[in-house]
Structures are given as structure tokens and as C-alpha cells.
Motif scaffolding. Structure first.
Motif, PDB file in Angstrom:
ATOM      1  N   SER A  43      -7.383 -12.202   1.001  1.00 24.79           N
ATOM      2  CA  SER A  43      -7.290 -10.764   1.243  1.00 24.79           C
ATOM      3  C   SER A  43      -6.143 -10.437   2.191  1.00 24.79           C
ATOM      4  O   SER A  43      -5.453  -9.438   2.004  1.00 24.79           O
ATOM      5  CB  SER A  43      -8.623 -10.222   1.765  1.00 24.79           C
ATOM      6  OG  SER A  43      -8.981 -10.918   2.920  1.00 24.79           O
ATOM      7  N   VAL A  44      -5.926 -11.303   3.173  1.00 23.00           N
ATOM      8  CA  VAL A  44      -4.799 -11.051   4.078  1.00 23.00           C
ATOM      9  C   VAL A  44      -3.477 -11.177   3.317  1.00 23.00           C
ATOM     10  O   VAL A  44      -2.587 -10.322   3.438  1.00 23.00           O
ATOM     11  CB  VAL A  44      -4.826 -12.030   5.273  1.00 23.00           C
ATOM     12  CG1 VAL A  44      -3.556 -11.907   6.092  1.00 23.00           C
ATOM     13  CG2 VAL A  44      -6.039 -11.769   6.129  1.00 23.00           C
ATOM     14  N   THR A  46      -2.892 -10.775   0.161  1.00 24.74           N
ATOM     15  CA  THR A  46      -2.699  -9.637  -0.745  1.00 24.74           C
ATOM     16  C   THR A  46      -2.092  -8.470   0.007  1.00 24.74           C
ATOM     17  O   THR A  46      -1.136  -7.844  -0.444  1.00 24.74           O
ATOM     18  CB  THR A  46      -4.051  -9.198  -1.338  1.00 24.74           C
ATOM     19  OG1 THR A  46      -4.805 -10.368  -1.631  1.00 24.74           O
ATOM     20  CG2 THR A  46      -3.855  -8.376  -2.586  1.00 24.74           C
ATOM     21  N   THR A  47      -2.684  -8.190   1.180  1.00 21.62           N
ATOM     22  CA  THR A  47      -2.166  -7.079   1.967  1.00 21.62           C
ATOM     23  C   THR A  47      -0.706  -7.303   2.326  1.00 21.62           C
ATOM     24  O   THR A  47       0.138  -6.419   2.147  1.00 21.62           O
ATOM     25  CB  THR A  47      -2.985  -6.924   3.267  1.00 21.62           C
ATOM     26  OG1 THR A  47      -4.365  -7.017   2.925  1.00 21.62           O
ATOM     27  CG2 THR A  47      -2.708  -5.612   3.932  1.00 21.62           C
ATOM     28  N   ILE A  48      -0.417  -8.513   2.796  1.00 24.41           N
ATOM     29  CA  ILE A  48       0.974  -8.816   3.149  1.00 24.41           C
ATOM     30  C   ILE A  48       1.867  -8.645   1.929  1.00 24.41           C
ATOM     31  O   ILE A  48       2.957  -8.067   2.003  1.00 24.41           O
ATOM     32  CB  ILE A  48       1.078 -10.250   3.716  1.00 24.41           C
ATOM     33  CG1 ILE A  48       0.337 -10.327   5.047  1.00 24.41           C
ATOM     34  CG2 ILE A  48       2.534 -10.654   3.894  1.00 24.41           C
ATOM     35  CD1 ILE A  48       0.311 -11.711   5.656  1.00 24.41           C
ATOM     36  N   ILE A  50       1.474  -6.689  -0.654  1.00 31.60           N
ATOM     37  CA  ILE A  50       1.696  -5.270  -0.963  1.00 31.60           C
ATOM     38  C   ILE A  50       2.741  -4.678  -0.024  1.00 31.60           C
ATOM     39  O   ILE A  50       3.686  -4.009  -0.452  1.00 31.60           O
ATOM     40  CB  ILE A  50       0.365  -4.488  -0.849  1.00 31.60           C
ATOM     41  CG1 ILE A  50      -0.583  -4.931  -1.962  1.00 31.60           C
ATOM     42  CG2 ILE A  50       0.607  -2.991  -0.918  1.00 31.60           C
ATOM     43  CD1 ILE A  50      -1.980  -4.365  -1.850  1.00 31.60           C
ATOM     44  N   VAL A  51       2.570  -4.972   1.271  1.00 34.58           N
ATOM     45  CA  VAL A  51       3.508  -4.416   2.247  1.00 34.58           C
ATOM     46  C   VAL A  51       4.914  -4.930   1.971  1.00 34.58           C
ATOM     47  O   VAL A  51       5.893  -4.168   1.994  1.00 34.58           O
ATOM     48  CB  VAL A  51       3.057  -4.757   3.687  1.00 34.58           C
ATOM     49  CG1 VAL A  51       4.097  -4.290   4.683  1.00 34.58           C
ATOM     50  CG2 VAL A  51       1.717  -4.110   3.972  1.00 34.58           C
ATOM     51  N   PHE A 294       2.430   4.817   4.174  1.00 33.98           N
ATOM     52  CA  PHE A 294       1.789   3.664   4.792  1.00 33.98           C
ATOM     53  C   PHE A 294       1.986   3.680   6.307  1.00 33.98           C
ATOM     54  O   PHE A 294       1.049   3.437   7.072  1.00 33.98           O
ATOM     55  CB  PHE A 294       2.362   2.388   4.175  1.00 33.98           C
ATOM     56  CG  PHE A 294       2.030   1.128   4.921  1.00 33.98           C
ATOM     57  CD1 PHE A 294       0.741   0.608   4.894  1.00 33.98           C
ATOM     58  CD2 PHE A 294       3.003   0.467   5.658  1.00 33.98           C
ATOM     59  CE1 PHE A 294       0.430  -0.539   5.586  1.00 33.98           C
ATOM     60  CE2 PHE A 294       2.682  -0.686   6.365  1.00 33.98           C
ATOM     61  CZ  PHE A 294       1.408  -1.186   6.329  1.00 33.98           C
ATOM     62  N   LEU A 298      -0.916   3.844   8.991  1.00 33.73           N
ATOM     63  CA  LEU A 298      -0.953   2.709   9.914  1.00 33.73           C
ATOM     64  C   LEU A 298      -0.991   3.201  11.354  1.00 33.73           C
ATOM     65  O   LEU A 298      -1.819   2.759  12.167  1.00 33.73           O
ATOM     66  CB  LEU A 298       0.266   1.813   9.693  1.00 33.73           C
ATOM     67  CG  LEU A 298       0.369   0.604  10.623  1.00 33.73           C
ATOM     68  CD1 LEU A 298      -0.684  -0.431  10.247  1.00 33.73           C
ATOM     69  CD2 LEU A 298       1.750  -0.025  10.580  1.00 33.73           C
TER      70      LEU A 298
END
Ligand code: ATP
Ligand code: MG
Lengths: 315, 266
Positions: A43-44, A46-48, A50-51, A294, A298
Motif C-alpha cells: 500500500s505504501v 502504491t501511494t508512492i 501514484i505520487v 494533491f 496534503l
């Protein structure tokens, strides 16, 4: 007879010593953290991912369009044939109009309901209303969007004849209604976790119920309340369906709330659902807008985090 | 100051020096009969101790004196409690008015999660005192009155929860003194404190007696004997005996009082 049977049986300790699942248990104990670590990493990562995608595509966009004219440009005409303009301010204006209206609606009503629920409502009332609030929070936003377009806008037009079919006011109010349960529910949690002994202390000094609520409970729960508001704001900023349906698609850099607008999210929807060719500036522009969005959410989340940390009151 | 002037005139006028006159008080939690036919007269400028085994209704009784007991929705009462000759159960008697006159210190220190200053200034503020200078004076006077000024004078703006339990309890007493009440109710105020803090609070109670009438619930027999003028012994919701403390502790009339005091039951 009975006694003999009992003595024939091995003691529980012997049974434990004999049991075969010991090795198995040890293995599981070793494997579980590894499996959980992999899941968490996915999950981490994936987030990275996307960013990173956002950043890479945004950089490509900035090869076509100078950063400064993107950040400070007051005109957004991506589809103009001759001279397309990519100044993000009109989109930010659209987003801010909706968000500010939403906050004006949601904060007083949300905190008001929270105070009512936590300080005035009976247990039964609270038990009925809290789940309803949570259900409200779960309504799909497309439903709210329809509600804004087909009910709230015509209603508002009765009072404001100048109001266009697409405007900032109606989606703003409805986004406010959408985030209201979130503020109410989270603030109520914060307030009802203030211990009763503190309320009693205030009551015993001759405070009225309202004084207890406003001067003792709300300040004590302030961090939770503010965090709930900030989280709700970041949801309002990211809200897409309602503003796409009822806000229109006319990016304008002004303070008018009665005319058609376009928010950052609505622009992304417009481009994604149209047929902007891959590799065009318009195509990359949705990444730059997405990245801006974003950054906004954020920052809001960081603020919420900082606030709840700073004002964490011990009681 | 105002307080003592008022007090002075009260005694001079020969007006009754009975603060609380409880007549035939009964109280039920739902069906549970917790207080039975209580009759007690509490005099001003005295320390009245309430003793008795756990569950006998001590807390219920003192919470009735400022009507905090009504926070429990199932509570029903009958009888009268005259505070300064007015029945506190009268429909036109506002609880806020009563509680402004009758302060309370709880078993567990319960300061507000605010600064020490704001804790003490809370009462005066809600009752309409806004002048910063006057508030400053009240805060200092109250903290001195509660014998904690020297410990906190340099950190009035820090959160009251940063203090120790014993200090917090004295903050709560100071908070109570800040509105210069007439009566102070204390429900086991030292049960959560260490012996030294307990001693400080006990000394404090002795000093406060000059200006206030104090009603204190305690499980500690020595404490009751040390600090109180009158002692009421409660048992199963009834007052078994009420007399001068030295009488109760030396020559009690009732066998049950004697048994309780000498630790034979309870
Ligand atoms: N909120 C309540 N609801 C129902 N019953 C209660 C409630 N509070 C107290 N009681 C009952 O009333 C009786 C008296 O309680 P109270 O708290 O006055 O006792 P107490 O003398 O203060 O005891 P302790 O020394 O343990 O503090 C007890 O039987 C108790 O179970
Ligand atoms: Mg008690």
C-alpha cells in the motif's frame, strides 16, 4: 471410580507439553510479520507510485507551459485553438468558492449538532442520530450531485433570480451538507471523550449547561474538533461529482458565486471523459492540476495532524 | 473581604447561624431508597464530618446539598433542605444560584484542561467578572487561600494537568474559593492524595473554617477526629448519630457508632 478416572488423566501441563502445534505456532509467528510487512509495503509503494506518476507527468507538462504562467495565470482556456492558456488560478478559484461555501454551511451546523448530541441529547436520541449521521456520510456523491442540480439550484433560483443553472452556490451548499455529518460525528466523538468529572466540576461552580458546553467541553475537545473540520475541508476540496454535475465548466477567476465555475476536480473529469489525445498538452495538464490538488489536500491533512498533536490535551 | 463582612453582619444581626437545615429528607435512585428520613442541622463556620461505611449514602447526601445528585435521571427526593432558610427544592430556586453559593471539591481532582490561571478565573468569569486586574487579584488570593500560591506562581499559564495529584486537588479547592462561596462541600478530598498532601489539605480546611462552612465526607476516622467540629455517622441511608466530634469519638451514644469507630465493622 470417578476418582480413578481423574487420576488416570495426564495433567494439563503434560498435555500442553505433548501438544503438537508448538512448532506450527512458532512458524506462523515468524511468518506473520513478514506477510504483514509485504502487505503494508504494497500500500505504501502504491501511494508512492501514484505520487511519482503525478510528478513525472507534471514535469513533462511544465516543458510546454512555464511554471510561473501556470501558477499565476488568471486564464484557463486549454481548448482554445489559437492560444490555449493554462493559468490554474481560475480552477483554484472555483475550488475555493465551493469549499468556502461548504465550510460556512458545515462548520456551524456540524459543531452545533455535535454539541447537541454530546451535551444535550439523551442516550436514546444519541443512539438513534449517530448511526443516521454515519449513513448520511455514506451516501454516494453522485446522489448529492443530482440533489444539487435538480433540487437545490431550482430552489435557490426562487430567491436569487440571477442564479445560473450551473453555479458555485448550490454545489457549495450541498458539499457542505455532505461534509456536515463528518464534522458532527468526529466532533461529537471528541466532545464525548471529555470526562464527566470535568463537566461536574463546572456544573458545581454554578455554570449553566451552555457554559459547560462552550467554555469547558468545546475548548477541551478543540483539537478533535479542529481536526474534524480540516479533514472535512480536504474532502470538500477533493469533491468531484457534485461540482461536476452542478458547478458547470467555465473556469473564471473572480468572486462571483452565482455563475458557472469549474473546479480542479471537475476539469480533470471533463478532460478524462473527453478525448484528449495521449501526449497532448491538455493530457498532461490534468496531471499538473491533479498534482496541485494533491498538494492542497496534503497540506490540509498535515495541518490536521499537526493540530491534533499540538493541542492534545491531557485529562 | 466581602465574604467576611457578610459573615460578620450575619452573626451580628443574630440571624440564624444554621446554614443547612435538612428536614425529613428521603432520596431514591429508582427503587433504591438511598437516604431515609435525614434530619441534620449544619452550622456556619464549622467543619462537619460525615462518616460511615461504603454505600451508606454519604456522597448522595452531600451531592443533594448542591443538587448535583439530580444529574442522575432516576433520582427522586422528598422532604426539605433549607439552605439559609430557603428550601433548595423550591421550583423557583435556580440550581446555578445555589451552586454559586455552595462550592464542591470532588474525590478525584478534576481541574479543567486549561491553564492554572484559567482554572481559577473560570468561576469569576462565568459569573460576569471580566476586569483583568480584579481577576489577577482573585487568582492570587484564591491560590494563596488554598496554600498553593508559592508552588505555582511562576507557571500560572501552564496546564493544570501538569501538576501532581495533591497540587491539582489544591487547585480545585482554589477554584472553589475563587467565587467566595458560603459553604464548601468536600467528598473524600484527600482519598487520592499522599500523606503530605493530605496534611496540607487538612491544615487548609482548618484555616478555611474561619470564613466558610465546610461539610466533608471522609473514610479516615483520624481525619474526622482531627479536623471536624461535628460528626454525623451514616449507616444504610440513615443518620445514626450526629453530635460534637469529641463526643462521637469518646462517648458515642449508639452502639453501632462505637463499633464503626473502633473498626469493628464497615
Ligand atoms: N447513580 C446511582 N444510581 C443508582 N444507585 C446509586 C447511584 N449512586 C449511588 N447509588 C447507591 O446509593 C447508595 C449510596 O451511595 P453513595 O455513593 O452515596 O455511598 P457512599 O456512602 O458515598 O459510599 P462510598 O463511601 O463508597 O463513597 C449505594 O447503595 C449506591 O449503590
Ligand atoms: Mg462516596
Amino acid at each position: 471410580m470417578a476418582q480413578k478416572q481423574v487420576t488416570d488423566q495426564p495433567s494439563v501441563q503434560e498435555l500442553i507439553a505433548k501438544s503438537s502445534n508448538k512448532k506450527q505456532k512458532q512458524l506462523v509467528e515468524k511468518l506473520i510479520p513478514i506477510i504483514l510487512f509485504i502487505i503494508a509495503s504494497i500500500s505504501v509503494l502504491t501511494t508512492i507510485g501514484i505520487v511519482l506518476t503525478l510528478i513525472v507527468e507534471t514535469i513533462i507538462f511544465f516543458k510546454d507551459i512555464p511554471v510561473l504562467s501556470f501558477l499565476f495565470g488568471t486564464e484557463w482556456y486549454p481548448f482554445a485553438n489559437k492560444e490555449p492558456a493554462f493559468g490554474i488560478l481560475p480552477l483554484i478559484a472555483g475550488t475555493l468558492k465551493v469549499t468556502i461555501i461548504a465550510v460556512i454551511v458545515a462548520v456551524p451546523f456540524g459543531i452545533g449538532s455535535a454539541i447537541f448530541l454530546s451535551e444535550y441529547a439523551s442516550d436514546t436520541t444519541r443512539r438513534i442520530i449517530k448511526p443516521i449521521l454515519e449513513v448520511l456520510a455514506g451516501i454516494p456523491t453522485i446522489v448529492y450531485g443530482f440533489f444539487a442540480l435538480t433540487f437545490v439550484t431550482p430552489l435557490l433560483q426562487q430567491f436569487i433570480p440571477d442564479l445560473k443553472i450551473f453555479n458555485a452556490l448550490s454545489p457549495g451548499i450541498v458539499v457542505g451538507i455532505m461534509i456536515l455529518p463528518m464534522i458532527a460525528s468526529l466532533s461529537e466523538d471528541a466532545m464525548s471523550s471529555v470526562p464527566n468529572s470535568i463537566r461536574e466540576g463546572a456544573l458545581a461552580m454554578g455554570s449553566t449547561k451552555l457554559e459547560v458546553a462552550l467554555k469547558v467541553v468545546v475548548p477541551a475537545a478543540l483539537s478533535g474538533i479542529v481536526a474534524s473540520v480540516v479533514l472535512a475541508i480536504s474532502r470538500a476540496i477533493g469533491e468531484t461529482m457534485i461540482v461536476s454535475l452542478a458547478g458547470g465548466s467555465t473556469p473564471k477567476f473572480d468572486f462571483d458565486v452565482t455563475g458557472s465555475i469549474q473546479t480542479m476536480t471537475a476539469y480533470i473529469v471533463q478532460v478524462s471523459s473527453g478525448d484528449a489525445g495521449y501526449g497532448t498538452t491538455i493530457y498532461y495538464s490534468i496531471y499538473s492540476v491533479g498534482f496541485t490538488l494533491f498538494l492542497f489536500t496534503l497540506v490540509m491533512n498535515l495541518i490536521a495532524h499537526a493540530i491534533s498533536k499540538k493541542y492534545r490535551e491531557e485529562y | 473581604m466581602v465574604q467576611s463582612l457578610e459573615k460578620g453582619s450575619n452573626t451580628l444581626n443574630g440571624a440564624s447561624n444554621i446554614v443547612y437545615n435538612t428536614k425529613q429528607l428521603n432520596l431514591w435512585y429508582g427503587n433504591h431508597h438511598a437516604l431515609k428520613d435525614i434530619n441534620l442541622q449544619i452550622k456556619e463556620n464549622e467543619v462537619t464530618a460525615i462518616i460511615g461505611p461504603s454505600g451508606c449514602g454519604k456522597s448522595t447526601y452531600i451531592k443533594t446539598l448542591n443538587r448535583m445528585v439530580e444529574l442522575v435521571p432516576t433520582v427522586k427526593t422528598s422532604g426539605q433542605i433549607l439552605y439559609r432558610e430557603r428550601n433548595i427544592f423550591d421550583t423557583d430556586y435556580g440550581v446555578e444560584e445555589l451552586r454559586t453559593k455552595v462550592g464542591m471539591v470532588f474525590q478525584k481532582p478534576n481541574p479543567f484542561p486549561k491553564s492554572i490561571y484559567d482554572n481559577i478565573a473560570y468561576g469569576p468569569r462565568i459569573h460576569g467578572i471580566k476586569n483583568k486586574k480584579i481577576l489577577d487579584q482573585i487568582v492570587e488570593k484564591s491560590l494563596r487561600g488554598a496554600a498553593i500560591w508559592d508552588e505555582v506562581k511562576d507557571r500560572l499559564q501552564t496546564n493544570a494537568y501538569s501538576l501532581s495529584g495533591g497540587q491539582q486537588q489544591r487547585i480545585c479547592i482554589a477554584r472553589c474559593l475563587a467565587i467566595e462561596p458560603d459553604v464548601i462541600l468536600m467528598d473524600e478530598p484527600t482519598s487520592a492524595l499522599d500523606p503530605i498532601s493530605t496534611l496540607k489539605v487538612e491544615e487548609l480546611i482548618q484555616e478555611l473554617k474561619a470564613d466558610y462552612s465546610i461539610i466533608i465526607v471522609t473514610h479516615n476516622m483520624q481525619q474526622a477526629a482531627r479536623i471536624s467540629d461535628k460528626t454525623a455517622f451514616f449507616l444504610n441511608g440513615e443518620v445514626v448519630e450526629f453530635d460534637n466530634t469529641d463526643v462521637i469519638f469518646s462517648t458515642p451514644e449508639d452502639k453501632r457508632t462505637e463499633d464503626y469507630i473502633s473498626g469493628r465493622f464497615g
